[in-house]
Design a protein around this motif. Sequence first.
Motif, mmCIF file in Angstrom:
data_model
loop_
_atom_site.group_PDB
_atom_site.id
_atom_site.type_symbol
_atom_site.label_atom_id
_atom_site.label_comp_id
_atom_site.label_asym_id
_atom_site.label_seq_id
_atom_site.Cartn_x
_atom_site.Cartn_y
_atom_site.Cartn_z
ATOM 1 N N ARG A 383 -48.529 -17.112 102.869
ATOM 2 C CA ARG A 383 -47.297 -17.714 103.405
ATOM 3 C C ARG A 383 -47.499 -18.160 104.861
ATOM 4 N N VAL A 384 -48.157 -17.308 105.648
ATOM 5 C CA VAL A 384 -48.411 -17.646 107.054
ATOM 6 C C VAL A 384 -49.358 -18.835 107.146
ATOM 7 N N LEU A 385 -50.411 -18.834 106.325
ATOM 8 C CA LEU A 385 -51.374 -19.935 106.360
ATOM 9 C C LEU A 385 -50.721 -21.259 105.961
ATOM 10 N N LEU A 386 -49.878 -21.225 104.936
ATOM 11 C CA LEU A 386 -49.181 -22.441 104.529
ATOM 12 C C LEU A 386 -48.241 -22.938 105.623
ATOM 13 N N ALA A 387 -47.574 -21.991 106.292
ATOM 14 C CA ALA A 387 -46.678 -22.385 107.392
ATOM 15 C C ALA A 387 -47.466 -23.100 108.484
ATOM 16 N N LYS A 388 -48.631 -22.600 108.801
ATOM 17 C CA LYS A 388 -49.458 -23.218 109.835
ATOM 18 C C LYS A 388 -49.925 -24.617 109.411
ATOM 19 N N ILE A 389 -50.306 -24.741 108.146
ATOM 20 C CA ILE A 389 -50.740 -26.055 107.644
ATOM 21 C C ILE A 389 -49.585 -27.052 107.668
ATOM 22 N N TYR A 390 -48.401 -26.627 107.221
ATOM 23 C CA TYR A 390 -47.242 -27.525 107.226
ATOM 24 C C TYR A 390 -46.900 -27.983 108.644
ATOM 25 N N TYR A 391 -46.961 -27.040 109.598
ATOM 26 C CA TYR A 391 -46.655 -27.400 110.984
ATOM 27 C C TYR A 391 -47.654 -28.417 111.512
ATOM 28 N N GLU A 392 -48.905 -28.172 111.260
ATOM 29 C CA GLU A 392 -49.955 -29.005 111.842
ATOM 30 C C GLU A 392 -50.093 -30.349 111.151
ATOM 31 N N THR A 393 -49.520 -30.476 109.949
ATOM 32 C CA THR A 393 -49.555 -31.768 109.244
ATOM 33 C C THR A 393 -48.182 -32.450 109.276
#
Length: 471
Positions: A383-393
């Motif tokens: 969940r944390v990794l996906l949040a980071k990817i969504y933010y950065e993209t």
Amino acid sequence: MNSTKLLQILKTLDPGEWEKLYFFLQSPYFTQEKVSPRLFTLLHPYFADSAAGLPKAETLFQALWPDQPFDRKQLNYALSRLNKLTERFLVFQQLEQQTDRQQLTALEVFSERHLEKHLAATQRSFNERLLPAPDEKDDFYLVRSDYADLLDQHYVRTKARKQDNNIQLATDDLDRFYYFRRLRYACSMLDRQNILEANYRIGLSQAWLDHLEGSTLVEEPMIGLYLTIFRALQEEEQEQHFRELKSRLLQLVGKGLAESLAEPLLFAINYCARKIRAGQEAYVKEAIDLYHRGIDSGLLLQDGQVSPWTYTNLVKLTLRLQQYAEAREFISKYTDLLPESFRENAHNYNYAELLYCTNEKEKAQEYLNRVAFSDLGYYLGARVLLAKIYYETDAEEALLSLLASFTIFLQRNKQISRNLKKTYLNFCQLLSRLLRTEPGKTGKIIDLITHTQPLTDRSWLLALAQEKSRT
């Protein structure tokens, strides 16, 4: 049929145990009735071939009693008898592996029968097995105490008129066993309270601890080690306890205490993990060092395999220090040492972490989508990794939806400890607040990220806030 206790226990047998159980059932010493061996022989092919379906009750009954009408109760009795024999076999097999207990029982039997030569031979054999410090079995002190107690009973039984010190040895080793086991329980309680929702009664008073520290018992390597662990868990802010714990561990590695040191090593690693969550980055290197020492020495291997949690934690810590080549090498080297049932899941999740860190975000999402989130640790991390990817993209809508659902999940889940839950809730709250903060006005949010405890991915959040302050 599938609901019977017998079928449940037979499913746990490996091929070697099937063969041993067959010979067990053929022995008239263990059973003289003929139905159980035949029933076992009838059932075996269905377990040997996973594609084969189990026979119907009527089919099984007819094979056992071809000349009788079907009787459900009679079949159930037969299934029950075979289940009890299988239970007895598993207990017998476990007892067979307890060499120390077998020899203690032999000493008692030989003493009661006044078989002095047999007793002396067994005593010599047992003495060769005794070491000056515990081996891998945590009941070492108790075994040694029981041994001295049996020799004292023999002394009383023979009415010998000479000085014998076994009663003192039995007492001293019983004390060692008590303090060793009591400290182990206390350490496990303190450690679990930091992971699970639990409130144990530790029950070790200061007077108890003072008495132990003032006695010679602390000179026993494992008692001294667990006392240090207890202090480190009880007074985590006193970092000298951790330094002493690591020093004691390194001194004992390679001294024949392999399995006994696995638990203390994990206590030390968990200590580092809590420090890391509290923002003390120096403990990342400490944890990596402990993990590698544990793997290299075999302390963190079980039957030659590395656990998925050890594998995942070490990859994550290595990535945290931006040691990407080392992480890739570790994944390549140790994936095949994972238990087969975890291998694909662990590899996909950790490889996704590596791809994210090397700026291959689309590929990272592909690997995350292959992960079956059957484990809470994977779920939280993903969940944390996906949040980071969504933010950065710049996938803001997907990010807001993820943060909302993740927050609800954390608030409602009762299996996550309060401390761990707070770690991830703080991440969600701070990231949500950062999204709402206007550029150039991030001073307050930077202060919050810096001082909020506990918090996961603090450095990532700080980098975002600082970047936003410059725009």
